[in-house]
Design an enzyme around this catalytic site. Structure first.
Site, PDB file in Angstrom:
ATOM      1  N   CYS A 139      -9.158  11.133   8.803  1.00  0.00           N
ATOM      2  CA  CYS A 139     -10.308  10.297   8.444  1.00  0.00           C
ATOM      3  C   CYS A 139     -11.044  10.876   7.244  1.00  0.00           C
ATOM      4  O   CYS A 139     -11.945  11.713   7.396  1.00  0.00           O
ATOM      5  CB  CYS A 139     -11.253  10.163   9.625  1.00  0.00           C
ATOM      6  SG  CYS A 139     -10.501   9.434  11.084  1.00  0.00           S
ATOM      7  N   GLY A 146     -13.686   6.285  -1.628  1.00  0.00           N
ATOM      8  CA  GLY A 146     -12.270   6.559  -1.467  1.00  0.00           C
ATOM      9  C   GLY A 146     -11.852   7.717  -2.342  1.00  0.00           C
ATOM     10  O   GLY A 146     -11.746   8.859  -1.911  1.00  0.00           O
ATOM     11  N   ARG A 313      27.305 -13.363  -6.261  1.00  0.00           N
ATOM     12  CA  ARG A 313      26.783 -14.583  -6.894  1.00  0.00           C
ATOM     13  C   ARG A 313      27.523 -14.869  -8.196  1.00  0.00           C
ATOM     14  O   ARG A 313      27.438 -14.090  -9.151  1.00  0.00           O
ATOM     15  CB  ARG A 313      25.290 -14.411  -7.179  1.00  0.00           C
ATOM     16  CG  ARG A 313      24.608 -15.642  -7.766  1.00  0.00           C
ATOM     17  CD  ARG A 313      24.485 -16.734  -6.739  1.00  0.00           C
ATOM     18  NE  ARG A 313      23.626 -17.835  -7.203  1.00  0.00           N
ATOM     19  CZ  ARG A 313      23.416 -18.936  -6.506  1.00  0.00           C
ATOM     20  NH1 ARG A 313      23.990 -19.089  -5.316  1.00  0.00           N
ATOM     21  NH2 ARG A 313      22.631 -19.895  -6.967  1.00  0.00           N
ATOM     22  N   GLY A 410      16.832 -18.090  -6.029  1.00  0.00           N
ATOM     23  CA  GLY A 410      16.184 -18.715  -4.876  1.00  0.00           C
ATOM     24  C   GLY A 410      16.462 -18.006  -3.567  1.00  0.00           C
ATOM     25  O   GLY A 410      15.569 -17.859  -2.729  1.00  0.00           O
ATOM     26  N   GLU A 433      -3.935   6.733  -0.495  1.00  0.00           N
ATOM     27  CA  GLU A 433      -3.958   8.136  -0.930  1.00  0.00           C
ATOM     28  C   GLU A 433      -4.396   8.254  -2.389  1.00  0.00           C
ATOM     29  O   GLU A 433      -3.932   9.128  -3.124  1.00  0.00           O
ATOM     30  CB  GLU A 433      -2.588   8.796  -0.725  1.00  0.00           C
ATOM     31  CG  GLU A 433      -2.131   8.864   0.716  1.00  0.00           C
ATOM     32  CD  GLU A 433      -2.989   9.762   1.592  1.00  0.00           C
ATOM     33  OE1 GLU A 433      -3.689  10.619   1.038  1.00  0.00           O
ATOM     34  OE2 GLU A 433      -2.968   9.583   2.817  1.00  0.00           O
TER      35      GLU A 433
END
Length: 667
Positions: A139, A146, A313, A410, A433
């Site tokens: 914590c 932050g 593909r 797609g 972080e």
């Protein structure tokens, strides 16, 4: 059709992918990962499909998976059992970051903080952490703070032999603590320590927050959940916590280097506030070091799925007819979009592995209680490099997943591709972080502190020693593009350090205060300085790895990989190189881009085997488009057919609505 085609591409390779995997990761690491995967395959709790689970479902399954991992007993201490720990966490990161976070936050963040900042009086708690008798959380972050850790507002006040914790405002409420919302019994919490009316500054504490039998919070503590989040992070219990006169024993203070005497006097062996802070900063670096691996893993997934699918593909061809269509991997533009991220996946792995080795050495020295100027310098260098490498790696990782999704067309947008989920999973790596742009300032601050020491800079990892010599401008290309790239980076970093330092001095002389100066030098200067220093170190460390590699059979292909990675990164700095005077005229830039195109083309015959060397097991990969057998269409249709003739309840309403419309039109 697809399977033979992918096999054809595998046969193009000039190396054995299994040997390359062993050379890069280490044979023991590969073996341990295979064991973990085998265990996971044998347990039904790890089997999954492509359904999107609710928050409650995700957390339940993360809990059950965590229990199973603990029962396996694969490791207790991430530092004394490093190989096992890394094999497990890397496999879990690839499988599901939510499950990995549950483990990592407890053992590698909470546990490491107690070990590095605690003393003998915390040994019992450390033992319970290693035995998984408790659940830990970390914590630090508050609603209103932050990155600016020094200004967190939570208070811990010494009173009659105890510490009293309070949350003075809404902005001081702790938040974003993983494991906290439901599971944590203990937390490492950062607060301002007040003794005899004086604020002694930012300190770490370890306190119990819940009864481990009833899981009720202790008096003076309120804990809640932070709500819904995208992707795998639904499975992570990010919580918030508020204190109101919560009393904890004095032993809660993590007292390595500082303490409060029985008669209430604050004592410290730290020579300065910055030295005290450096110990905390070294502890915080463990999280950033782990996030570097997230960037590597994102590049791994992106390149694995998109490159394998690009073989399956087929689109267009030199002549008409479906039988003449060619795999989209044959198109130079497709290669240019994907191969740099393949090279990044490999190079970041090599860099991160070396960094972990250095960091483990640093942490063991801290845990053993060493206090020295050299260790303090080690802490600063670890902090500088982790604060630079975390942004570079995560930006590349998130970027790679976006490019891979688009390169798959797609079908890439289907849930079964896993690319969309992975983008959601990795997106927050750019902010947790430490928000990337914010922590880059920490790197540049440390580098700027060295500006007056050029000529005598010495650091434990030697990442800054190249700054001691003034580099030359570009003259000509050699036969080794990596050496040329490193020369350019040395010039770029040196020049940015000098010009950023000079600009800071000019602004200060004009009357600006230090805060204003630090902010005004960021754009085009300090941020670029941090990135250049970090990328130079990454490339240099991979080059060192290739010089020392034992299996010479894989060295040529790894050299191709490094060539591409280094040219790809440097090309992004092309404008700055010209502005700084490194080169003049268009030829340097034209040559650089030509070398980049050639490096991409050289990797085409190696691409599928390189992917095989980094790809997780199909069970872990969990992508219909990226399976190792190359049967993308078959796997897609297998999923499609699961939804055949499933009629939702609202179709009856649709039929009635259309009937009414039809009757109305006849009137």
């Amino acid at each position: 059709m697809s399977a033979p085609l992918i096999d054809k591409y595998r046969k193009m390779a000039t190396f054995d992918w299994k040997k390359l995997k062993a050379a890069v990761e280490g044979e023991e690491h590969v073996r341990l990962k295979s064991e973990v995967v085998a265990k996971m395959k044998s347990e039904p709790v790890f089997h999954r499909d492509y359904r999107v689970l609710s928050r409650e479902e995700q957390r339940e399954v993360v809990h059950q998976r965590w229990k199973k991992i603990v029962e396996w007993g694969l490791f207790k201490d991430p530092y004394s059992d490093l190989e096992n720990f890394h094999a497990l966490t890397e496999t879990l990161e690839a499988y599901d970051q939510g499950t990995s976070a549950r483990l990592f936050l407890h053992g590698n963040v909470f546990g490491a903080a107690v070990k590095s900042m605690g003393t003998d009086r915390h040994k019992d708690l450390i033992q319970k952490t290693e035995n998984n008798e408790i659940v830990g959380a970390f914590c630090l972050t508050e609603v209103g703070h932050g990155s600016n850790t020094a200004e967190i507002q939570t208070t811990a006040t010494f009173d009659n032999g105890e510490l009293v914790f309070n949350t003075p405002s809404v902005s001081a409420i702790k938040c974003w603590a993983g494991n906290l919302a439901h599971s944590a019994t203990h937390v490492v919490v950062y607060a301002q320590l007040h003794v005899e009316g004086k604020n002694e500054g930012f300190h770490g504490f370890v306190i119990q927050v819940r009864c481990p039998r009833t899981f009720q919070t202790l008096p003076g503590i309120t804990i809640g959940d932070m709500g819904s989040k995208p992707g795998c992070w639904q499975g992570v219990e990010n919580g918030w916590m508020e204190f109101k006169n919560h009393r904890a024993p004095l032993s809660a203070l993590l007292n390595k280097g500082c303490d409060i005497t029985p008669d209430g006097k604050y004592v410290t062996s730290f020579k300065s506030a910055s030295e005290k802070q450096s110990v905390s900063l070294g502890t915080l670096s463990v999280g950033r070091l782990g996030i570097i691996a997230k960037g590597m893993m994102a590049c791994t997934f992106a390149s694995t799925i998109a490159i394998r699918y690009s073989v399956a593909r087929r689109q267009f061809g030199p002549v008409k007819g479906a039988e003449n269509e060619i795999p989209v991997l044959e198109y130079p533009l497709q290669q240019y979009r994907l191969f740099p991220y393949l090279s990044a996946a490999i190079c970041i792995r090599i860099f991160q592995k070396k960094f972990v080795g250095h960091f483990t050495e640093y942490m063991m020295r801290v845990i053993m209680g060493e206090k020295s100027d050299e260790l303090s310098e080690f802490s600063k260098e670890v902090h500088a490099l982790s604060s630079g490498a975390k942004p570079v790696a995560t930006w590349l990782g998130v970027e790679s997943l976006g490019e891979a999704r688009k390169a798959c067309g797609g079908h890439g947008y289907l849930q079964m591709s896993r690319l969309n989920t992975l983008r959601d999973d990795n997106d927050p790596s750019q902010t947790f972080e430490g928000e990337n742009f914010m922590i880059l300032q920490q790197t540049s601050n440390i580098l700027l502190g060295k500006a007056q020491s050029i000529g005598s800079i010495e650091t434990p990892m030697s990442t800054m020693s190249f700054l001691n010599q003034k580099p030359s401008k570009f003259s000509s290309w050699s036969s080794n593009p990596v050496n040329d790239v490193l020369s350019a980076y040395r010039y770029l970093t040196y020049h940015l350090l000098q010009t950023t330092s000079a600009e800071a001095y000019r602004l200060k002389a004009s009357g600006k205060n230090s805060f204003e100066v630090r902010n005004e030098i960021q754009i085009h200067r300090a941020v670029n300085l941090s990135v250049a220093y970090t990328e130079h170190t990454m490339i240099h460390w991979v080059q060192q790895f290739l010089k020392e590699i034992e299996d010479q059979s894989v060295k040529p292909v790894l050299q191709k990989v490094l060539n591409l990675f280094s040219l790809f990164l440097l090309e992004r700095h092309l404008a700055t190189l010209y502005i700084t005077g490194y080169a003049s005229g268009g030829k340097f830039g034209e040559d650089l881009r030509e070398k980049l195109r050639l490096a991409v083309a050289e990797l085409k015959p190696e691409a599928i085997a390189l992917v095989d060397s980094i790809a997780p097991d199909d069970f872990i990969l969990h992508s219909a488009l990226g399976a190792s057998d190359g049967k993308a269409y078959e796997h897609i249709m297998e999923e499609f057919r699961k939804y055949t003739n499933e009629q939702p309840r609202w179709v009856c309403d649709l039929a009635q609505f259309l009937q009414k419309r039809s009757q109305g039109s006849k009137l």
